[in-house]
Scaffold this active site. Sequence first.
Site, PDB file in Angstrom:
ATOM      1  CD  GLU B 231     -37.456 -22.679  -9.171  1.00  0.00           C
ATOM      2  OE1 GLU B 231     -36.657 -22.008  -8.619  1.00  0.00           O
ATOM      3  OE2 GLU B 231     -38.765 -22.894  -8.798  1.00  0.00           O
ATOM      4  CB  CYS B 268     -38.258 -19.538  -6.368  1.00  0.00           C
ATOM      5  SG  CYS B 268     -39.687 -20.134  -7.051  1.00  0.00           S
TER       6      CYS B 268
END
Lengths: 499, 499
Positions: B231, B268
């Site tokens: 990720e 993120c």
Amino acid sequence: MGFEDATKGEIDQALQLSWQAFQVYKEYPLTKRAELMATIAHELNKGAANLIPVAAKETNLDAARLQSELKRTIFQLESYAEACIDGTWLDARIDTADKSKSPVKPDLRKMLIPLGPVIVFGASNFPFAYSTAGGDTACALAAGCSVIVKAHPAHAETSDLVAAIIKKALHALNMPEDIFIHIHGTSFEVGKELVEHPLTKAVGFTGSLEGGRALFDIGARRPVPIPVFAEMGSVNPVFLLPGKLRQDAKAIASQLATSITLSAGQFCTNPGILVGIDNESLLKFRDYLELEVEKVPPVKMLHPSIAKSFHEKRNAALQQNDVKVIATAKYEENELQSLPTIATVKAKSFLNNPLLHKEVFGTYSLLVKCSDVDEMIEVAKALEGQLTATIIGTSEEIRDRPQLINTLKERAGRLVMNGVPTGVDVAIGMHHGGPYPATTDSRFTAVGADGIRRFARPVCYQNWENELLPDALKNENPLHIWRTVNNQLTKNPVGRFPE
Amino acid sequence: MGFEDATKGEIDQALQLSWQAFQVYKEYPLTKRAELMATIAHELNKGAANLIPVAAKETNLDAARLQSELKRTIFQLESYAEACIDGTWLDARIDTADKSKSPVKPDLRKMLIPLGPVIVFGASNFPFAYSTAGGDTACALAAGCSVIVKAHPAHAETSDLVAAIIKKALHALNMPEDIFIHIHGTSFEVGKELVEHPLTKAVGFTGSLEGGRALFDIGARRPVPIPVFAEMGSVNPVFLLPGKLRQDAKAIASQLATSITLSAGQFCTNPGILVGIDNESLLKFRDYLELEVEKVPPVKMLHPSIAKSFHEKRNAALQQNDVKVIATAKYEENELQSLPTIATVKAKSFLNNPLLHKEVFGTYSLLVKCSDVDEMIEVAKALEGQLTATIIGTSEEIRDRPQLINTLKERAGRLVMNGVPTGVDVAIGMHHGGPYPATTDSRFTAVGADGIRRFARPVCYQNWENELLPDALKNENPLHIWRTVNNQLTKNPVGRFPE
């Protein structure tokens, strides 16, 4: 009849068209996807009389086998269409908002959506079921993806006929014809360009380890990597435990001989290695197997190149140290035909020689003789990833040998008890996959409706108004599908208690 | 305090030990896996007073943020433990035999089993929730995998403390301690050797695009490829539709300013690009945003190297053609601190300059001014894969702009309506993933119990006797889990009608 390789320009155009058609297709309701699949199935059935002779000419498979393969192809389309409408595969999840929490828990709703254009590479050994309108195409269409099939050059004409049937179905339903595109290519370049194209979103492949790995590598090395699901076959070991063999040597030999020689051994689940304990029962089993195999006539293989590879690999295997032929069909060797063959080797020699662990695609099986069950476990540990592993044993033997079963489970996608690995039923309980090199991703199946998931990804809607959500996620549950609502599986609308 | 890089020999030993522990762990019942996870959660809670100050020292994150992150970590372990016991994730499928069919339909039963040792790479920005005992570790343990964590060097001491807590839980439960192994490494070699080791079966990573892609490439190029789920963050675009902005400019600006500057922008899901139509409402919104952002004090970033990268990338972005600063916190620039910054650029310049599409990790966002919604769609089309996309709009605006929504759906894993992308709820309805480069495989999530599936694969039992099957697949359904029996979801035992 000549089939020209698609040029780079044609491949680019195909992907552009496929992308445009995908934009339309993915918005269709599930029922419309299912309608397309059912219509293709219906047209395939109507076209059988034209399809079978052409496929027979191109593949050397007999009409009965091709009939049953076509039936399977139709069943796949129909049953994945049913799964498509059923909608459980969408993995719809709903977590309703909780305003009492700090911070406020938002409303979260998730479902699978299609990845985009999928490239399907037809298999040489299944001109219908794993080619143009085969399992990968059916899964991709159910997922909502557009499909580009690269015809297998060994049955390009059959592929053309099937493609025409799919186009006919699309026309009849007034759907964009580029939902399905058919391309020819004999050179590796065509496959490479298809997988490298930026609009390609996933790949399905059935074939050799070399071919599958090459496409997987291309997919992984792209600037934007894509999933390449390749099913690449295996040797499908059969472990013969002594108690069961003592009871049933003859019946087991007969069943295995049929499985080994079926369709000239040209199945990816063909049992290529038999593992037993060197004792009297195994000798008896060997004798029965010899008798059965000697009766089986050689059969013309799918393609001269496949037959050539069979003979080369068979001969290479037979030349290895300690390998002895124990049964071979009593016919002249013919370079276009299979030659049913059983060889034998001691476990020690097998363990020291990785060449003997490799698939010989065709009617060739190697009987590995062990001194005891511990050595059988050593043999199991030496094997690579497999589609299947078969255990022939009594209930007690299987219960008492957890280490053997465990070792096989670690290496295989399907564990067959007292049966044969050939015969891959189309069902949601089936797993046709397995650790590498059986496939490139052990987490997915090539057979059964779970294969749809290869071509879909989740998307989550956070705090969307009910009216703006896709039907699968609306409060009312208008599609009447199973959904996980606040961690409970239910078909109830959201807000009705118990959910 | 020094943490030595693991040597190649130590890494090999770690994998050997992890493999042995895996053999024991995978055979535990689901309840025992859940017990381990709950015990780790309990011990983390007990250890909070020791953990928080060390993590604060190592990461510069404040105690409140770390407290809430630790709470989240505990919740993840507890809720994935519940999902583990619930067993729905096993995807148990049962198709009973049908002897009336020719050939006989065999009994097929399928469930997920663990892949094997999983390597988890801790994230710099989440010392608890996406590190040592974080989401990937919790998913892998629920799946039945053993875990090796490579500590993030920026919070190695925190990682050591958490690892000790996990070991303590294993000891308390009398489980093999090597179910969890903790390794240090500052050099890329350590990561490479961990991913290349033949006994490694999967990888979970949270971090930069460069780091994630490098590990993905190593995983894909192995002789036996393995799944590397990375990720890697994204710019999380926010699309501001004019009607809604006209109504609520101030509230939207305030909400976004908070989201942009939260935790020094080190999430993120931090919104790095705002896209609006250049009109009076946008001017007003811009002014409100300026006021809000100017109030936010700079904050020490996680690590000097992260702060350095922020300033370099921020300065590079600000030097691009047509980019103008519209708001920046009124403080001296400090090389260890974030500097909340909003810049603006015309859509045409943005479209011509891919550098502006890249993430600047930290408190930096770029407002892209479009002439109309069509140009907004052009901007959306130019974006790479994203974890999230946010749409700020009235119901009518969203309903009337399917092309914009569709374009965003194609590029993102989560679509937020009238909210902010930060705040990733731990729930099964969450999807924390998205098309590359947000992650390496858009089909899986890093948050929520569906993340367990990254580390498991199906295995099918064909024709097994009931007593020899794993509990999840036995007729009686002793685990009382949801299963698909002859295509119907049910908790009933097999053979009771309706199933």
